[in-house]
Write an enzyme that holds these catalytic residues in place. Sequence first.
Site, PDB file in Angstrom:
ATOM      1  N   ASP A  57      16.675  12.102 -19.079  1.00  0.00           N
ATOM      2  CA  ASP A  57      17.894  12.918 -19.140  1.00  0.00           C
ATOM      3  C   ASP A  57      18.800  12.340 -20.227  1.00  0.00           C
ATOM      4  OD1 ASP A  57      20.423  14.077 -18.555  1.00  0.00           O
ATOM      5  OD2 ASP A  57      19.899  14.246 -16.425  1.00  0.00           O
ATOM      6  N   ALA A  81      19.894  21.106 -23.707  1.00  0.00           N
ATOM      7  CA  ALA A  81      20.991  21.889 -23.127  1.00  0.00           C
ATOM      8  C   ALA A  81      20.433  22.826 -22.074  1.00  0.00           C
ATOM      9  CB  ALA A  81      21.692  22.705 -24.208  1.00  0.00           C
ATOM     10  N   THR A 132      25.759  26.845 -31.028  1.00  0.00           N
ATOM     11  CA  THR A 132      25.539  28.288 -30.967  1.00  0.00           C
ATOM     12  C   THR A 132      26.722  29.076 -31.529  1.00  0.00           C
ATOM     13  OG1 THR A 132      25.335  30.109 -29.394  1.00  0.00           O
ATOM     14  CG2 THR A 132      26.396  28.142 -28.579  1.00  0.00           C
ATOM     15  N   ASP A 133      26.449  30.300 -31.959  1.00  0.00           N
ATOM     16  CA  ASP A 133      27.533  31.182 -32.413  1.00  0.00           C
ATOM     17  C   ASP A 133      28.388  31.675 -31.252  1.00  0.00           C
ATOM     18  OD1 ASP A 133      25.721  32.963 -31.245  1.00  0.00           O
ATOM     19  OD2 ASP A 133      25.514  34.253 -33.007  1.00  0.00           O
ATOM     20  N   GLU A 134      27.882  31.509 -30.003  1.00  0.00           N
ATOM     21  CA  GLU A 134      28.617  32.065 -28.855  1.00  0.00           C
ATOM     22  C   GLU A 134      29.953  31.371 -28.629  1.00  0.00           C
ATOM     23  OE1 GLU A 134      26.504  33.055 -25.338  1.00  0.00           O
ATOM     24  OE2 GLU A 134      24.727  33.688 -26.430  1.00  0.00           O
ATOM     25  N   TYR A 158      28.271  29.205 -20.077  1.00  0.00           N
ATOM     26  CA  TYR A 158      27.375  28.596 -21.075  1.00  0.00           C
ATOM     27  C   TYR A 158      28.130  28.307 -22.372  1.00  0.00           C
ATOM     28  CZ  TYR A 158      24.178  28.479 -25.040  1.00  0.00           C
ATOM     29  OH  TYR A 158      23.551  28.130 -26.218  1.00  0.00           O
ATOM     30  N   LYS A 162      29.101  24.746 -24.243  1.00  0.00           N
ATOM     31  CA  LYS A 162      28.666  24.395 -25.604  1.00  0.00           C
ATOM     32  C   LYS A 162      29.897  24.117 -26.478  1.00  0.00           C
ATOM     33  CE  LYS A 162      25.066  24.289 -27.241  1.00  0.00           C
ATOM     34  NZ  LYS A 162      24.037  23.210 -27.357  1.00  0.00           N
ATOM     35  N   LEU A 198      15.931  37.981 -23.933  1.00  0.00           N
ATOM     36  CA  LEU A 198      15.660  39.402 -24.171  1.00  0.00           C
ATOM     37  C   LEU A 198      14.272  39.692 -24.776  1.00  0.00           C
ATOM     38  CD1 LEU A 198      16.817  42.352 -24.172  1.00  0.00           C
ATOM     39  CD2 LEU A 198      17.376  41.945 -26.573  1.00  0.00           C
ATOM     40  N   GLY A 292      31.277  40.006 -18.167  1.00  0.00           N
ATOM     41  CA  GLY A 292      31.910  39.363 -19.335  1.00  0.00           C
ATOM     42  C   GLY A 292      31.067  39.441 -20.595  1.00  0.00           C
TER      43      GLY A 292
HETATM   44  P1  NAD Z   1      15.675  25.894 -23.955  1.00  0.00           P
HETATM   45  O1  NAD Z   1      16.389  26.183 -22.674  1.00  0.00           O
HETATM   46  O2  NAD Z   1      14.420  26.626 -24.271  1.00  0.00           O
HETATM   47  O3  NAD Z   1      15.322  24.334 -24.032  1.00  0.00           O
HETATM   48  C1  NAD Z   1      16.215  23.335 -23.652  1.00  0.00           C
HETATM   49  C2  NAD Z   1      15.418  22.041 -23.468  1.00  0.00           C
HETATM   50  O4  NAD Z   1      16.348  21.004 -23.104  1.00  0.00           O
HETATM   51  C3  NAD Z   1      14.382  22.114 -22.364  1.00  0.00           C
HETATM   52  O5  NAD Z   1      13.171  21.559 -22.814  1.00  0.00           O
HETATM   53  C4  NAD Z   1      14.975  21.275 -21.239  1.00  0.00           C
HETATM   54  O6  NAD Z   1      13.997  20.652 -20.427  1.00  0.00           O
HETATM   55  C5  NAD Z   1      15.787  20.276 -22.018  1.00  0.00           C
HETATM   56  N1  NAD Z   1      16.896  19.717 -21.243  1.00  0.00           N
HETATM   57  C6  NAD Z   1      17.784  20.394 -20.461  1.00  0.00           C
HETATM   58  N2  NAD Z   1      18.657  19.533 -19.903  1.00  0.00           N
HETATM   59  C7  NAD Z   1      18.333  18.300 -20.358  1.00  0.00           C
HETATM   60  C8  NAD Z   1      18.874  17.010 -20.148  1.00  0.00           C
HETATM   61  N3  NAD Z   1      19.921  16.812 -19.341  1.00  0.00           N
HETATM   62  N4  NAD Z   1      18.306  15.957 -20.776  1.00  0.00           N
HETATM   63  C9  NAD Z   1      17.216  16.134 -21.578  1.00  0.00           C
HETATM   64  N5  NAD Z   1      16.656  17.342 -21.798  1.00  0.00           N
HETATM   65  C10 NAD Z   1      17.211  18.412 -21.198  1.00  0.00           C
HETATM   66  O7  NAD Z   1      16.765  26.086 -25.083  1.00  0.00           O
HETATM   67  P2  NAD Z   1      16.596  26.561 -26.605  1.00  0.00           P
HETATM   68  O8  NAD Z   1      16.704  28.021 -26.659  1.00  0.00           O
HETATM   69  O9  NAD Z   1      15.429  25.874 -27.183  1.00  0.00           O
HETATM   70  O10 NAD Z   1      17.940  25.952 -27.215  1.00  0.00           O
HETATM   71  C11 NAD Z   1      17.980  24.638 -27.757  1.00  0.00           C
HETATM   72  C12 NAD Z   1      19.377  24.351 -28.248  1.00  0.00           C
HETATM   73  O11 NAD Z   1      19.744  25.315 -29.240  1.00  0.00           O
HETATM   74  C13 NAD Z   1      20.449  24.456 -27.168  1.00  0.00           C
HETATM   75  O12 NAD Z   1      21.396  23.445 -27.393  1.00  0.00           O
HETATM   76  C14 NAD Z   1      21.076  25.823 -27.372  1.00  0.00           C
HETATM   77  O13 NAD Z   1      22.421  25.841 -26.958  1.00  0.00           O
HETATM   78  C15 NAD Z   1      20.958  25.956 -28.880  1.00  0.00           C
HETATM   79  N6  NAD Z   1      20.864  27.340 -29.416  1.00  0.00           N
HETATM   80  C16 NAD Z   1      19.944  28.213 -28.900  1.00  0.00           C
HETATM   81  C17 NAD Z   1      19.824  29.484 -29.475  1.00  0.00           C
HETATM   82  C18 NAD Z   1      18.808  30.478 -28.967  1.00  0.00           C
HETATM   83  O14 NAD Z   1      18.822  31.636 -29.427  1.00  0.00           O
HETATM   84  N7  NAD Z   1      17.896  30.113 -28.078  1.00  0.00           N
HETATM   85  C19 NAD Z   1      20.658  29.850 -30.531  1.00  0.00           C
HETATM   86  C20 NAD Z   1      21.597  28.926 -31.013  1.00  0.00           C
HETATM   87  C21 NAD Z   1      21.675  27.660 -30.437  1.00  0.00           C
HETATM   88  O1  DAU Z   2      23.754  33.657 -29.855  1.00  0.00           O
HETATM   89  C1  DAU Z   2      23.027  32.494 -29.599  1.00  0.00           C
HETATM   90  C2  DAU Z   2      22.628  32.467 -28.141  1.00  0.00           C
HETATM   91  O2  DAU Z   2      21.595  33.429 -27.993  1.00  0.00           O
HETATM   92  C3  DAU Z   2      22.166  31.100 -27.659  1.00  0.00           C
HETATM   93  O3  DAU Z   2      23.232  30.194 -27.734  1.00  0.00           O
HETATM   94  C4  DAU Z   2      21.645  31.164 -26.222  1.00  0.00           C
HETATM   95  O4  DAU Z   2      21.121  29.923 -25.840  1.00  0.00           O
HETATM   96  C5  DAU Z   2      20.549  32.222 -26.168  1.00  0.00           C
HETATM   97  O5  DAU Z   2      20.098  32.372 -24.843  1.00  0.00           O
HETATM   98  C6  DAU Z   2      21.068  33.559 -26.693  1.00  0.00           C
HETATM   99  O6  DAU Z   2      22.081  34.114 -25.810  1.00  0.00           O
HETATM  100  P1  DAU Z   2      22.127  35.685 -25.498  1.00  0.00           P
HETATM  101  O7  DAU Z   2      22.850  35.870 -24.233  1.00  0.00           O
HETATM  102  O8  DAU Z   2      22.587  36.445 -26.672  1.00  0.00           O
HETATM  103  O9  DAU Z   2      20.538  35.936 -25.350  1.00  0.00           O
HETATM  104  P2  DAU Z   2      19.683  36.777 -24.291  1.00  0.00           P
HETATM  105  O10 DAU Z   2      18.302  36.841 -24.816  1.00  0.00           O
HETATM  106  O11 DAU Z   2      19.896  36.336 -22.884  1.00  0.00           O
HETATM  107  O12 DAU Z   2      20.321  38.239 -24.429  1.00  0.00           O
HETATM  108  C7  DAU Z   2      20.355  38.896 -25.685  1.00  0.00           C
HETATM  109  C8  DAU Z   2      21.064  40.223 -25.473  1.00  0.00           C
HETATM  110  O13 DAU Z   2      20.233  41.063 -24.664  1.00  0.00           O
HETATM  111  C9  DAU Z   2      22.373  40.087 -24.728  1.00  0.00           C
HETATM  112  O14 DAU Z   2      23.293  41.034 -25.244  1.00  0.00           O
HETATM  113  C10 DAU Z   2      22.019  40.444 -23.284  1.00  0.00           C
HETATM  114  C11 DAU Z   2      20.883  41.441 -23.452  1.00  0.00           C
HETATM  115  N1  DAU Z   2      19.868  41.444 -22.371  1.00  0.00           N
HETATM  116  C12 DAU Z   2      19.312  40.259 -22.010  1.00  0.00           C
HETATM  117  C13 DAU Z   2      18.363  40.206 -21.003  1.00  0.00           C
HETATM  118  C14 DAU Z   2      17.752  38.890 -20.578  1.00  0.00           C
HETATM  119  C15 DAU Z   2      19.478  42.639 -21.783  1.00  0.00           C
HETATM  120  O15 DAU Z   2      19.974  43.719 -22.146  1.00  0.00           O
HETATM  121  N2  DAU Z   2      18.538  42.581 -20.791  1.00  0.00           N
HETATM  122  C16 DAU Z   2      17.975  41.416 -20.360  1.00  0.00           C
HETATM  123  O16 DAU Z   2      17.149  41.450 -19.414  1.00  0.00           O
END
Ligand code: NAD
Ligand code: DAU
Length: 352
Positions: A57, A81, A132-134, A158, A162, A198, A292
Amino acid sequence: MILVTGGAGFIGANFVLDWLAGGGEPVVNLDKLTYAGNLENLASLQGDQRHVFVQADIADSERVRDLMVQHQPRAVVNFAAESHVDRSIHGPEDFIQTNIVGTFRLLETVRAYWGDLSGQDKASFRFLHVSTDEVYGSLAAADPAFTETHRYEPNSPYSASKAASDHLVRAYHHTYGLPVLTTNCSNNYGPYHFPEKLIPLMIVNALAGKALPVYGDGMQVRDWLYVKDHCSAIRRVLDAGRVGEVYNVGGWNEMPNIEIVQKVCALLDAMRPRADGRSYRDQISYVADRPGHDRRYAIDARKLENELGWRPAETFETGIRKTVQWYLDNPQWVAHVQSGAYRDWVKIQYAA
Ligand code: NAD
Ligand code: DAU
């Protein structure tokens, strides 16, 4: 050697695979293996001496300190994360613990390690925080895209967690001089994406003959980036980013969710037609909106392009085709991640 945290997750695993494929230094990959961490993502590295996996961790200061002292990394890239917005709405606690407390503890550990370095080792050390952009909140349709100076306005547990982690990273640079870099990226997609998000959810549900749940009116806009482009941006920032700076990363590819879903359906119609000859579009089902729900994200990635010359290599058309193909080619990976815990989540989230 570099230390990667969260390297068994979606983006972290892609990063480690690409880093080593590109001849990068050895990696210590520290991951807690939550539901989102999956060693199958790293299966191709079995027997590769350049990859050391450690289940731990980021909040476990002693463990992380010992690892750093043992391996002497020249950089830490922090992906670890809790990452799913819907899960943060159902249960924010884990997000506070890992994204805020975990990042804080990691920063403390890294600060102590960096403080003991000297000379060139100290000067060249980097802590890169993947964000993240969020954190910037939601845009109206006509608003300009997020720049690095956009006000922080996180709207979900979330994104708030972040945002807090970004502020801590910033403070550790400002107060202690820790050489940090932060990247704020838009929505990623690609191989190893956990099917709670998604795009992979739509692919696996479509193939299983299940409903394709679109939240609200489906007109929320996201800016999609192929995951390997995110990884190349991180490598570039790690290499040449200015210490203390923030870089936005995006795909110049804004699209409403419903269009994304329709594109996935059209690709599947061509690449794996339904047995009954109908379109996967028939499976689209509008469901209750996310509480939200942010309406629009868009990234202005010009700073990264102008300062460091980075542009994405994939368009959405090329990236999504590769992604759909990957899911068609990897049914076993899909089957394994759809464990009991995954099924429980789907029941909670899509019960209605
Ligand atoms: P993910 O949920 O697929 O992976 C997260 C990983 O972190 C997992 O392997 C999990 O086991 C590990 N983890 C969680 N808690 C932990 C802890 N306490 N100690 C050690 N490991 C831990 O996430 P992702 O989509 O690969 O995102 C990775 C990073 O990028 C995150 O910080 C997320 O906020 C950021 N990010 C994601 C996206 C996206 O679209 N997925 C976009 C922008 C930024
Ligand atoms: O913008 C970066 C972020 O993108 C990252 O920081 C997050 O870790 C990553 O999970 C992602 O967040 P979103 O909430 O944008 O991603 P998600 O894939 O959950 O959803 C994308 C869009 O689709 C969002 O507007 C919600 C919608 N959605 C999602 C799911 C899971 C649906 O309409 N139906 C669904 O079942």
